[in-house]
Write an enzyme that holds these catalytic residues in place. Structure first.
Site, PDB file in Angstrom:
ATOM      1  N   CYS A 282      -9.842  -2.945 -10.607  1.00 36.32           N
ATOM      2  CA  CYS A 282      -9.425  -1.771  -9.832  1.00 36.32           C
ATOM      3  C   CYS A 282      -8.059  -1.974  -9.179  1.00 36.32           C
ATOM      4  CB  CYS A 282     -10.469  -1.402  -8.775  1.00 36.32           C
ATOM      5  SG  CYS A 282     -10.669  -2.665  -7.517  1.00 36.32           S
TER       6      CYS A 282
ATOM      7  N   GLU B 276     -11.033 -10.976  -5.454  1.00 34.27           N
ATOM      8  CA  GLU B 276      -9.609 -10.894  -5.112  1.00 34.27           C
ATOM      9  C   GLU B 276      -9.098 -12.149  -4.425  1.00 34.27           C
ATOM     10  OE1 GLU B 276      -9.090  -7.457  -2.621  1.00 34.27           O
ATOM     11  OE2 GLU B 276     -10.917  -7.831  -1.511  1.00 34.27           O
TER      12      GLU B 276
ATOM     13  N   ASP C  87      -4.556  -8.201  -4.663  1.00 35.85           N
ATOM     14  CA  ASP C  87      -4.754  -9.330  -3.748  1.00 35.85           C
ATOM     15  C   ASP C  87      -4.941 -10.637  -4.515  1.00 35.85           C
ATOM     16  OD1 ASP C  87      -4.341  -8.273  -1.286  1.00 35.85           O
ATOM     17  OD2 ASP C  87      -6.408  -7.658  -0.965  1.00 35.85           O
TER      18      ASP C  87
ATOM     19  N   HIS D 296       0.824  -1.210   0.000  1.00 32.76           N
ATOM     20  CA  HIS D 296       0.000   0.000   0.000  1.00 32.76           C
ATOM     21  C   HIS D 296       0.853   1.253   0.000  1.00 32.76           C
ATOM     22  CE1 HIS D 296      -3.160  -2.904   0.690  1.00 32.76           C
ATOM     23  NE2 HIS D 296      -3.868  -2.043   0.015  1.00 32.76           N
TER      24      HIS D 296
HETATM   25  C1  LIG Z   1      -7.587  -2.894  -5.367  1.00 36.08           C
HETATM   26  C2  LIG Z   1      -7.194  -3.805  -4.517  1.00 36.08           C
HETATM   27  O1  LIG Z   1      -7.328  -3.613  -3.185  1.00 36.08           O
HETATM   28  P1  LIG Z   1      -6.179  -3.086  -2.222  1.00 36.08           P
HETATM   29  O2  LIG Z   1      -4.960  -2.831  -3.072  1.00 36.08           O
HETATM   30  O3  LIG Z   1      -6.695  -1.843  -1.592  1.00 36.08           O
HETATM   31  O4  LIG Z   1      -5.986  -4.187  -1.239  1.00 36.08           O
HETATM   32  C3  LIG Z   1      -6.588  -5.063  -4.946  1.00 36.08           C
HETATM   33  O5  LIG Z   1      -6.366  -5.946  -4.118  1.00 36.08           O
HETATM   34  O6  LIG Z   1      -6.299  -5.168  -6.160  1.00 36.08           O
END
Ligand SMILES: C=C(OP(=O)(O)O)C(=O)O
Length: 582
Positions: A513, A442, A466, A198
């Site tokens: 996403c 995911e 994920d 993140h």
């Molecule tokens: C968009 C996602 O969620 P995050 O990166 O916030 O875990 C993902 O896992 O691709």
């Protein structure tokens, strides 16, 4: 100092040139000895001289700040100058030398340790964190005392207007990154971290060049070193020569020209050469990010990561109330001016821990996180659901649920959404009764059991970050397995293609996403799989749009079919490269 370079994982594109700002001070590892009575005053003077040398050093940095440097940079220096003048640094260690006969370094470290313990007791998280500033000031003084400090002049030919600060740290938590978004840094370098941690994602959202997994960067780079961060290659160059500097300045200028050119595409509809319209949406962490989303011409928010509203608040403070959350969601909806806002419910855990919640699972990424946590804490979940539902009365809102894998989880979630609606009705509060509800795909189990989701929900959003982590069984934040994080693994490609095709056949909208959606090297691959909705950080949107404008689906699709038939990584990589070159 001789120039040297370090290598890591490139996570956010671009070139940054500036002075290193070390976040985690190197261990205060100094010599400890007692000075003889007759040496005490000389030792006191040694410390005083070091303190005034640091004062001068700070003044030099001040005077070197470019005129248009953000005010925050000056504020940082001011804070350090104030700390240095405070009796807790300028006098207390002198008393320690006089009373305990410690050498200057030991006296300073002793005082810092005592202060540090006092700061740990402070409830206010902001004040508690000033401990780091004190440690950084102390480290400057120690460097002078040990003779290791030399403030390097700006390398010849450096354009001072580009000379901002580069944050260098062992690691930066997503919560810390949040604090940086209000300050201006030109680059980030960390010792650890992965492509899709993140921290890396937030660096990309800030549109700041960054390299992570740069082993030992925080111990090899010194405070105020001149540094180039090459966010395209993951290379960090310390104390660059004039020639190298010139090359990077040219690249920086070229990138600026490309950006300017891309800026002209803001209002151009995202349509392929053969006329297929593609929706480009934005991923946001805070409502303030909507300005960048609108500026990039996003057709809506495809992912609002609400957990960032809950992070970095410290253990003493509370979770955001329903009203506070509503206000944040309302702001986003208003800022998007009628374009849909997809709000994801709390996706905490693993590398997005909350200060106020104990996360002690052995394998946090596999533990009680995201929807699992929310279902275990229905009061907290209902509070968030009510806030999101209330925002749906202001403008178009969709509800997105993370980490679902089981039918009963979907059913329980839907039941809680109904309960939240009933509570709002009782309280005479408005909401969109037909709000669309979707799931993040995911977990591989979800992708493999898609009909179970399609039957119950309105839309799907593939979280490739994920999905890759869980399919390939690698921790997305662990730089030691970062080389295994491969979006082009045949298993990932099949899960993606299957999800997109199954959704299409059922008439259920599917978007991506995860970070794959914002990677221009993968745009054609996803288009060829049938993806028509991409959600990414606003900073990536125009480059992806340009790829779309230059793509012809009828040309792309045969290559993508070939990729999906291949199981050999070499063949897949080559064909993806051919796709790029079309
Ligand atoms: C968009 C996602 O969620 P995050 O990166 O916030 O875990 C993902 O896992 O691709």
């Amino acid at each position: 100092m001789a120039s040297f370079s370090l290598h890591g994982i490139p996570v956010s594109r671009g070139i940054a040139i500036g002075r290193a700002h070390l976040l985690t001070p190197a261990a205060l590892d100094v010599k400890h000895y007692l000075v003889a009575q007759e040496q005490v005053e000389a030792e006191v003077e040694r410390l005083q001289q070091a303190i005034s040398a640091v004062h001068k050093e700070l003044q030099t940095i001040w005077s070197e700040l470019p005129k248009d440097a953000p005010a925050e940079l000056g504020a940082f220096i001011d804070v350090h100058a104030l700390i240095l003048s405070d009796p807790m640094i300028s006098e207390a260690p002198l008393d320690i030398i006089r009373t305990r006969h410690y050498n200057a370094e030991w006296a300073l470290v002793t005082q810092i340790d005592e202060l540090s313990a006092q700061f740990d007791e402070i409830e206010d998280p902001y004040l508690r964190e000033r401990k780091a500033d004190i440690a950084q000031v102390a480290e400057r003084v120690l460097k002078i005392l040990t003779g290791s400090a030399q403030l390097l002049p700006a390398p010849d030919g450096l354009d001072e207007s580009l000379a901002l600060m580069i944050v260098v740290a062992h690691d930066i938590s997503p919560a810390d990154m949040l604090r940086f978004r209000d300050r201006s840094f030109s680059g980030f370098v960390t010792d650890v971290g992965g492509q899709n941690s993140h921290t890396a994602i937030v660096a990309r959202s800030l549109d700041i060049p960054a390299a992570v997994g740069v082993s030992r960067a925080s111990s090899l780079i010194a405070q105020d070193d001149w540094v180039i961060v090459d966010g395209d290659a993951g290379v960090v160059i310390i104390d660059p020569s004039e020639i190298v500097l010139e090359q990077y300045r040219e690249r920086q200028a070229a990138q600026l020209r490309v950006r300017k050119k891309l800026g002209k595409l803001k209002k151009t509809p995202a349509v392929t050469r053969d006329g297929v319209a593609i929706a480009l949406l934005a991923n946001i962490e805070l409502p303030e990010d909507c300005a960048a989303a609108m500026d990039a011409g996003a057709s809506g928010v495809g992912l609002f990561r609400t957990e960032f509203l809950f992070m970095g608040r410290g253990s003493a403070s509370k979770l955001p109330s329903e009203d506070e959350q509503f206000e944040a969601y309302r702001k986003a909806v208003v800022a998007m001016k009628g374009r849909p806002v997809t709000i994801r419910t709390l996706d905490i855990g693993a590398d997005k821990p909350l200060d106020m919640i104990e996360h002690n699972a052995l394998n946090p990424a596999l533990g009680l996180r995201a929807i699992r946590y929310c279902l275990a804490e229905p009061r907290l979940f209902l509070t968030q659901l009510r806030a999101i539902l209330r925002a749906s009365a202001i403008g178009p809102v969709k509800l997105l649920i993370p980490m679902l894998a089981h039918a009963f989880e979907i059913d329980q979630t839907l039941a809680l959404i109904e309960q939240a609606k009933a509570q709002l009705r009782d309280a005479h509060k408005k909401f969109d009764g037909a709000i669309q509800i979707g799931a993040m795909i995911e977990i591989p189990a979800a992708a493999l059991a898609l009909p179970m989701f399609i039957k119950r929900l309105d839309f799907l959003s593939i979280g490739t970050n994920d999905l890759i982590q869980y399919t390939l069984a690698i921790d997305r934040v662990d730089h030691e397995v970062a080389h295994l994080y491969n979006p082009l693994h045949p298993a990932i490609l099949h899960l993606l293609s299957m999800t997109i095709k199954t959704g299409e056949r059922a008439g259920t909208p599917v978007s991506v996403c995860g970070e794959m959606a914002g990677d221009i090297h993968l745009t054609r691959l996803l288009l060829g799989m049938g993806l028509r909705e991409f959600s990414m950080h606003p900073a990536q949107l125009l480059a992806v749009k340009q790829e779309i404008l230059n793509s012809d689906l009828s040309q792309i699709e045969p290559y993508v079919r070939k990729i999906l038939r291949s199981v050999e990584p070499g063949m897949i990589g080559d064909t993806v490269a051919q796709l790029q070159a079309l």
